[in-house]
Design a protein around this motif. Structure first.
Motif, PDB file in Angstrom:
ATOM      1  N   GLY A 173       0.801  -1.224   0.000  1.00 31.06           N
ATOM      2  CA  GLY A 173       0.000   0.000   0.000  1.00 31.06           C
ATOM      3  C   GLY A 173       0.831   1.270   0.000  1.00 31.06           C
ATOM      4  O   GLY A 173       0.367   2.306   0.432  1.00 31.06           O
ATOM      5  N   LYS A 174       2.075   1.182  -0.527  1.00 31.65           N
ATOM      6  CA  LYS A 174       2.916   2.387  -0.571  1.00 31.65           C
ATOM      7  C   LYS A 174       2.284   3.461  -1.449  1.00 31.65           C
ATOM      8  O   LYS A 174       2.140   4.610  -1.053  1.00 31.65           O
ATOM      9  CB  LYS A 174       4.308   2.034  -1.110  1.00 31.65           C
ATOM     10  CG  LYS A 174       5.071   1.033  -0.254  1.00 31.65           C
ATOM     11  CD  LYS A 174       6.520   0.899  -0.679  1.00 31.65           C
ATOM     12  CE  LYS A 174       6.708   0.291  -2.057  1.00 31.65           C
ATOM     13  NZ  LYS A 174       6.332  -1.139  -2.111  1.00 31.65           N
ATOM     14  N   SER A 175       1.874   3.064  -2.657  1.00 27.54           N
ATOM     15  CA  SER A 175       1.273   4.027  -3.572  1.00 27.54           C
ATOM     16  C   SER A 175      -0.051   4.543  -3.026  1.00 27.54           C
ATOM     17  O   SER A 175      -0.353   5.736  -3.134  1.00 27.54           O
ATOM     18  CB  SER A 175       1.034   3.390  -4.938  1.00 27.54           C
ATOM     19  OG  SER A 175       2.237   2.896  -5.448  1.00 27.54           O
ATOM     20  N   THR A 176      -0.836   3.633  -2.427  1.00 33.91           N
ATOM     21  CA  THR A 176      -2.123   4.039  -1.857  1.00 33.91           C
ATOM     22  C   THR A 176      -1.918   5.064  -0.755  1.00 33.91           C
ATOM     23  O   THR A 176      -2.660   6.047  -0.662  1.00 33.91           O
ATOM     24  CB  THR A 176      -2.865   2.809  -1.317  1.00 33.91           C
ATOM     25  OG1 THR A 176      -3.024   1.890  -2.377  1.00 33.91           O
ATOM     26  CG2 THR A 176      -4.217   3.182  -0.754  1.00 33.91           C
ATOM     27  N   PHE A 177      -0.882   4.848   0.061  1.00 32.40           N
ATOM     28  CA  PHE A 177      -0.592   5.801   1.125  1.00 32.40           C
ATOM     29  C   PHE A 177      -0.315   7.185   0.532  1.00 32.40           C
ATOM     30  O   PHE A 177      -0.857   8.194   0.968  1.00 32.40           O
ATOM     31  CB  PHE A 177       0.608   5.321   1.952  1.00 32.40           C
ATOM     32  CG  PHE A 177       1.022   6.286   3.018  1.00 32.40           C
ATOM     33  CD1 PHE A 177       0.288   6.400   4.183  1.00 32.40           C
ATOM     34  CD2 PHE A 177       2.131   7.104   2.835  1.00 32.40           C
ATOM     35  CE1 PHE A 177       0.653   7.316   5.154  1.00 32.40           C
ATOM     36  CE2 PHE A 177       2.504   8.015   3.805  1.00 32.40           C
ATOM     37  CZ  PHE A 177       1.759   8.123   4.969  1.00 32.40           C
ATOM     38  N   LEU A 178       0.537   7.216  -0.498  1.00 32.10           N
ATOM     39  CA  LEU A 178       0.860   8.496  -1.138  1.00 32.10           C
ATOM     40  C   LEU A 178      -0.394   9.143  -1.715  1.00 32.10           C
ATOM     41  O   LEU A 178      -0.613  10.345  -1.591  1.00 32.10           O
ATOM     42  CB  LEU A 178       1.900   8.292  -2.237  1.00 32.10           C
ATOM     43  CG  LEU A 178       3.314   7.980  -1.774  1.00 32.10           C
ATOM     44  CD1 LEU A 178       4.222   7.749  -2.968  1.00 32.10           C
ATOM     45  CD2 LEU A 178       3.860   9.100  -0.906  1.00 32.10           C
ATOM     46  N   MET A 179      -1.260   8.321  -2.344  1.00 32.78           N
ATOM     47  CA  MET A 179      -2.461   8.877  -2.960  1.00 32.78           C
ATOM     48  C   MET A 179      -3.413   9.433  -1.900  1.00 32.78           C
ATOM     49  O   MET A 179      -4.079  10.444  -2.132  1.00 32.78           O
ATOM     50  CB  MET A 179      -3.163   7.811  -3.800  1.00 32.78           C
ATOM     51  CG  MET A 179      -2.411   7.523  -5.095  1.00 32.78           C
ATOM     52  SD  MET A 179      -3.285   6.357  -6.147  1.00 32.78           S
ATOM     53  CE  MET A 179      -4.502   7.415  -6.908  1.00 32.78           C
ATOM     54  N   CYS A 180      -3.463   8.783  -0.736  1.00 28.89           N
ATOM     55  CA  CYS A 180      -4.306   9.311   0.341  1.00 28.89           C
ATOM     56  C   CYS A 180      -3.787  10.666   0.816  1.00 28.89           C
ATOM     57  O   CYS A 180      -4.547  11.608   0.995  1.00 28.89           O
ATOM     58  CB  CYS A 180      -4.351   8.343   1.526  1.00 28.89           C
ATOM     59  SG  CYS A 180      -5.424   6.952   1.255  1.00 28.89           S
ATOM     60  N   VAL A 181      -2.464  10.750   1.024  1.00 33.01           N
ATOM     61  CA  VAL A 181      -1.890  12.015   1.473  1.00 33.01           C
ATOM     62  C   VAL A 181      -2.094  13.079   0.397  1.00 33.01           C
ATOM     63  O   VAL A 181      -2.360  14.241   0.682  1.00 33.01           O
ATOM     64  CB  VAL A 181      -0.395  11.849   1.805  1.00 33.01           C
ATOM     65  CG1 VAL A 181       0.220  13.191   2.154  1.00 33.01           C
ATOM     66  CG2 VAL A 181      -0.221  10.874   2.951  1.00 33.01           C
ATOM     67  N   ALA A 182      -2.037  12.646  -0.855  1.00 37.58           N
ATOM     68  CA  ALA A 182      -2.219  13.583  -1.962  1.00 37.58           C
ATOM     69  C   ALA A 182      -3.676  14.017  -2.099  1.00 37.58           C
ATOM     70  O   ALA A 182      -3.982  14.937  -2.840  1.00 37.58           O
ATOM     71  CB  ALA A 182      -1.755  12.946  -3.271  1.00 37.58           C
ATOM     72  N   GLY A 183      -4.573  13.336  -1.392  1.00 32.71           N
ATOM     73  CA  GLY A 183      -5.982  13.712  -1.480  1.00 32.71           C
ATOM     74  C   GLY A 183      -6.679  13.146  -2.692  1.00 32.71           C
ATOM     75  O   GLY A 183      -7.659  13.694  -3.164  1.00 32.71           O
ATOM     76  N   LEU A 184      -6.175  12.044  -3.228  1.00 36.09           N
ATOM     77  CA  LEU A 184      -6.788  11.477  -4.425  1.00 36.09           C
ATOM     78  C   LEU A 184      -7.713  10.309  -4.122  1.00 36.09           C
ATOM     79  O   LEU A 184      -8.380   9.818  -5.017  1.00 36.09           O
ATOM     80  CB  LEU A 184      -5.702  11.022  -5.406  1.00 36.09           C
ATOM     81  CG  LEU A 184      -4.759  12.110  -5.907  1.00 36.09           C
ATOM     82  CD1 LEU A 184      -3.729  11.520  -6.853  1.00 36.09           C
ATOM     83  CD2 LEU A 184      -5.523  13.208  -6.595  1.00 36.09           C
ATOM     84  N   LEU A 185      -7.728   9.866  -2.869  1.00 37.95           N
ATOM     85  CA  LEU A 185      -8.565   8.722  -2.520  1.00 37.95           C
ATOM     86  C   LEU A 185      -9.361   9.050  -1.258  1.00 37.95           C
ATOM     87  O   LEU A 185      -8.866   9.748  -0.387  1.00 37.95           O
ATOM     88  CB  LEU A 185      -7.694   7.489  -2.226  1.00 37.95           C
ATOM     89  CG  LEU A 185      -6.975   6.819  -3.376  1.00 37.95           C
ATOM     90  CD1 LEU A 185      -6.121   5.690  -2.841  1.00 37.95           C
ATOM     91  CD2 LEU A 185      -7.972   6.301  -4.384  1.00 37.95           C
ATOM     92  N   PRO A 186     -10.583   8.536  -1.172  1.00 36.01           N
ATOM     93  CA  PRO A 186     -11.304   8.685   0.085  1.00 36.01           C
ATOM     94  C   PRO A 186     -10.704   7.766   1.139  1.00 36.01           C
ATOM     95  O   PRO A 186     -10.279   6.662   0.820  1.00 36.01           O
ATOM     96  CB  PRO A 186     -12.733   8.275  -0.269  1.00 36.01           C
ATOM     97  CG  PRO A 186     -12.645   7.496  -1.521  1.00 36.01           C
ATOM     98  CD  PRO A 186     -11.366   7.829  -2.195  1.00 36.01           C
ATOM     99  N   PHE A 187     -10.649   8.224   2.383  1.00 31.56           N
ATOM    100  CA  PHE A 187     -10.049   7.414   3.432  1.00 31.56           C
ATOM    101  C   PHE A 187     -10.795   7.672   4.725  1.00 31.56           C
ATOM    102  O   PHE A 187     -11.640   8.557   4.808  1.00 31.56           O
ATOM    103  CB  PHE A 187      -8.570   7.782   3.608  1.00 31.56           C
ATOM    104  CG  PHE A 187      -8.335   9.248   3.853  1.00 31.56           C
ATOM    105  CD1 PHE A 187      -7.989  10.077   2.812  1.00 31.56           C
ATOM    106  CD2 PHE A 187      -8.478   9.795   5.126  1.00 31.56           C
ATOM    107  CE1 PHE A 187      -7.786  11.435   3.026  1.00 31.56           C
ATOM    108  CE2 PHE A 187      -8.270  11.151   5.335  1.00 31.56           C
ATOM    109  CZ  PHE A 187      -7.928  11.978   4.280  1.00 31.56           C
ATOM    110  N   SER A 188     -10.488   6.894   5.751  1.00 28.00           N
ATOM    111  CA  SER A 188     -10.940   7.268   7.083  1.00 28.00           C
ATOM    112  C   SER A 188      -9.702   7.429   7.943  1.00 28.00           C
ATOM    113  O   SER A 188      -8.640   6.906   7.627  1.00 28.00           O
ATOM    114  CB  SER A 188     -11.908   6.226   7.642  1.00 28.00           C
ATOM    115  OG  SER A 188     -11.293   4.973   7.659  1.00 28.00           O
ATOM    116  N   GLY A 189      -9.844   8.142   9.050  1.00 25.61           N
ATOM    117  CA  GLY A 189      -8.678   8.550   9.803  1.00 25.61           C
ATOM    118  C   GLY A 189      -8.447  10.031   9.550  1.00 25.61           C
ATOM    119  O   GLY A 189      -9.318  10.710   9.007  1.00 25.61           O
TER     120      GLY A 189
END
Lengths: 256, 221, 51, 214
Positions: D49-65
């Motif tokens: 989930g390295k790329s997913t982590f970056l995308m979350c920080v970048a604001g490109l994916l919905p997340f919780s937390g």
């Protein structure tokens, strides 16, 4: 190992909280709906085939109307359900909305197909041709194509949740387009031939037609609701099972 | 604004250099112009009366050919993700893509239409009418293509599925387009059709970028 | 059976088609319900025995 | 070279980040504290989930937390795009049919017109000789350098890099390490997902975020 198990189970509970609730209340619907539908079909068919007179204009072929009109109505009703579910998926993000949308699409296609075929079989004795390019039949055919497109798009995705959102966008685009299509087809129709056809659900229909028609329409609608609920329940079960299967594969990979 | 312009120029440059796609488009359209008369037979009055309908069908089918190209290159090379941290929103980007696709697909087809007119032996007035309706109606088709391309951007089989999605929705454009160009019509009806055609194009072009942006956003998740 | 007149074939064809499709829909739906329920049961049992 | 003024203070903090991609839960409770002037190396095997982590920080994916950048924090579905960051994915975002200069000037225009930075950026990347060559004619490593040169055009405090060193040779690795060091020294934050470790200069504050395969 136990730790791993803990996190997994909390995940899936939070994920399935809503679907779990749905599974509980919808279980009470199945048998009542099945019963109501069966009774309505029995009464409706008895009226439609034995206890209604032949129409003075169409003769016995009026009986085809009793299976044609309910399906034509459901082909549109189903799209309505899908459009509402699409809004549910995109705007409210309700976890059951995409399940409802996925469950409805093949039903919509099937009911539309029945409307088209029964319409063609009604058209042959009435108009002397299987297919008349009249506004309604043409719109219904286009609706059928839209259903096929939605199903095809859904099937090309592997990930169901992602598919749901994309299909929801298309469903809404279609919902905006359907009135435009209907209008344009009607306009095109008046252009090519003056509209003199018999209107099935005109205000002058006598009671002998109305009773079987309404009963059959109700029967089909209740059947649709029943099938929709069943398909939604199946989808929820399937997703639970898929998830367990993924976990199983993951466990096996870890073990080896 | 400067950023939008930069995107437009970059995409046009890219399209003009990538080559092949324009040739394919022209070849496909002209092939239809040969196959349809051969299938129908060299009956000139019949061809002329069918002309507007055949040309509209040809334009619709040809414009579906390069449909998947609208977003796929930018999706595959990561540009679409990179756009997200610029000042441009996805809807603005989609709007530029709409213009680029219209310029590189619909416009060449319209320019080629006189050749089709000769092949179908339609008269000059009808030809102008058809070209006018194409000019007014193709934006609607391009708008629908934009949405379909956005919906199928992450799919390997996107090139196959996207045309299926566009065709039923493009039927009103064909109806009004051919309806306005048909010589048998009274003047009033042709005007009505033109009006509806333009209204439809305007509405579709206005809404399509937002629908496409939504589709792009959800397919990235 | 009542007399369906000269167009009996069409009426019967229409009813049969609708009947077949409807029954088919019900059959497919019900078979899916049981199939997925069984699958879930099996996987859940495996999970319990595995853990 | 462009003057290297220090960035205003900008801290990144991530708490209990969970992210689902479609049906799959990719991240489940990731925490990170990265104050101004830190280099974060995100490590982990494929699929962690390295790329997913970056995308979350970048604001490109919905997340919780919660993800907070500077004074702004977000949680749940909110994912605004932050203009203070630049995200270089594992893809180059380079059009093969355009020249190197055209590619970079396009990204400069999108970032708000900093064309005068292109020349120094190309020089720093070591591809200035290839300025007018179609990008498709370059080697994979040169294309990667060209893509990373976008970092120098944008002048943003936060860099998100997904496998920046892929396709690069030893000298490329050193170049990237130098770039990151300079950025961190100016008070920026660099978050990079890498297979091969990047070794920034010794005085650079470095945080390692290890993600596990799920």
């Amino acid at each position: 190992m136990t730790d791993q198990g803990e996190t997994i189970s909390t995940n899936w509970f939070s994920q399935l909280a809503h679907p779990g609730f749905f599974m509980r209340w919808s279980a009470y619907l199945i048998w009542p709906l099945a019963l109501i539908s069966a009774v309505l079909f029995a009464v409706g068919l008895w009226f439609a085939l034995f206890h209604s007179p032949a129409d003075y204009q169409m003769g016995e072929t009026v009986r085809i109307m009793y299976v044609h009109v309910p399906n034509a109505w459901l082909s549109q009703f189903c799209y309505g359900i899908m459009a509402v579910s699409a809004v549910g998926t995109l705007v409210w993000r309700h976890p059951m909305a995409d399940v409802s949308m996925k469950a409805a699409a093949p039903l919509g296609a099937a009911f539309t197909a029945m409307a088209l075929v029964s319409g063609a079989l009604w058209g042959r004795p009435t108009w002397g041709t299987f297919w008349e390019w009249d506004g309604r039949m043409t719109s219904t055919l286009i609706l059928f194509l839209i259903y096929l497109g939605l199903i095809a798009l859904w099937r090309t995705f592997e990930d169901q949740l992602r598919a749901a959102k994309v299909v929801a966008v298309l469903t809404l685009v279609g919902a905006v387009n359907i009135p435009i299509i209907k209008f344009s087809v009607d306009w095109w129709n008046t252009l090519h031939q003056p509209s003199t056809f018999f209107r099935a659900d005109g205000p002058k229909a006598p009671a002998s037609i109305i009773t079987p028609l309404l009963t059959m329409t109700l029967a089909f609608t209740v059947l649709f609701l029943l099938l929709h609920v069943l398909r939604m329940r199946t989808e929820v079960t399937k997703r639970k099972a898929d998830r367990l299967e993924h976990l199983k594969i993951a466990r096996q990979q870890k073990a080896s | 604004m400067q950023a939008l312009w930069a995107l437009l120029i970059r995409d046009l440059k890219s399209a003009s250099r990538a080559g092949g796609s324009l040739t394919t488009l022209i070849a496909f359209y002209l092939s239809l112009g040969v196959i349809l008369p051969i299938a129908i037979g060299p009956d000139k009055p019949l061809l002329a009366s069918l002309g507007p309908a055949l040309i509209w069908t040809g334009v619709l089918l040809s414009s579906l050919l390069g449909l998947d190209r609208i977003f796929v290159a930018d999706h595959d090379d990561g540009s679409l993700t990179a756009f997200r941290h610029t000042r441009l929103g996805l809807s603005a980007i989609s709007f530029v893509k709409l213009i680029v696709h219209w310029l590189t697909t619909a416009l060449p087809l319209i320019v080629l239409t006189p050749v089709m007119g000769v092949l179908f032996s339609i008269d000059l007035d009808t030809l102008f009418a058809v070209m006018l309706t194409l000019l007014l109606g193709t934006p609607a088709i391009t708008a629908l293509s934009l949405v379909a391309a956005a919906l199928s951007v992450s799919l390997k089989r996107g090139a196959v599925i996207a045309p299926i999605l566009v065709m039923p929705l493009a039927i009103p454009a064909v109806i009004f387009g051919v309806g306005a160009a048909k010589p048998v019509l009274g003047a009033g009806q042709a005007e009505t059709a033109l009006l509806f055609l333009s209204a439809m194009s305007l509405v579709f072009v206005a809404f399509a970028p937002f629908a496409a942006a939504l589709a792009l956003r959800v397919s990235q998740e | 059976m009542i007399d369906l007149g000269p167009h009996a074939t069409y009426i019967i064809a229409a009813y049969s088609f609708v009947f077949i499709v409807t029954v088919g829909l019900i059959a497919v739906t019900v078979s899916n319900v049981t199939r997925q329920a069984r699958r879930l049961e099996r996987l859940e049992a495996e999970r319990k025995s595995g853990a | 070279m462009v003057p290297q003024l220090p960035f205003p203070k900008i801290d990144i903090s991530v708490k209990g980040l969970r992210c689902k991609r479609g049906e799959r839960t990719v991240l489940d409770g990731v925490d990170l504290q990265a104050p101004s002037g830190t280099f974060v190396a995100v490590r982990g095997p494929n699929g962690a989930g390295k790329s997913t982590f970056l995308m979350c920080v970048a604001g490109l994916l919905p997340f919780s937390g919660t993800v907070s950048i500077g004074s702004q924090g977000w949680d749940e579905d909110e994912h605004p795009i932050n203009e203070q960051m630049i995200f270089i994915t594992h893809l180059n975002a380079i059009k093969p049919e355009l020249t190197v200069y055209e590619n970079l000037s396009f990204w400069a225009d999108l970032g708000g017109g900093a064309r005068d930075r292109i020349r120094p950026a190309l020089e720093a990347a070591g591809v200035s000789r290839l300025r007018d060559v179609p990008a498709g004619a370059m080697s994979k490593g040169q294309q990667r350098r060209c893509s990373l040169a976008r970092l120098l055009l944008a002048d943003k405090p936060i860099w998100l890099l997904d496998e920046p060193t892929s396709a690069l040779d030893k000298s490329g690795d050193i170049w990237i390490a130098g770039l990151i060091s300079a950025q961190v020294r100016r008070g920026g934050v660099v978050i990079a997902a890498t297979h091969r470790p990047i070794e920034p200069e010794a005085d650079i504050a470095m945080v390692t975020l290890d993600l596990e395969a799920r």
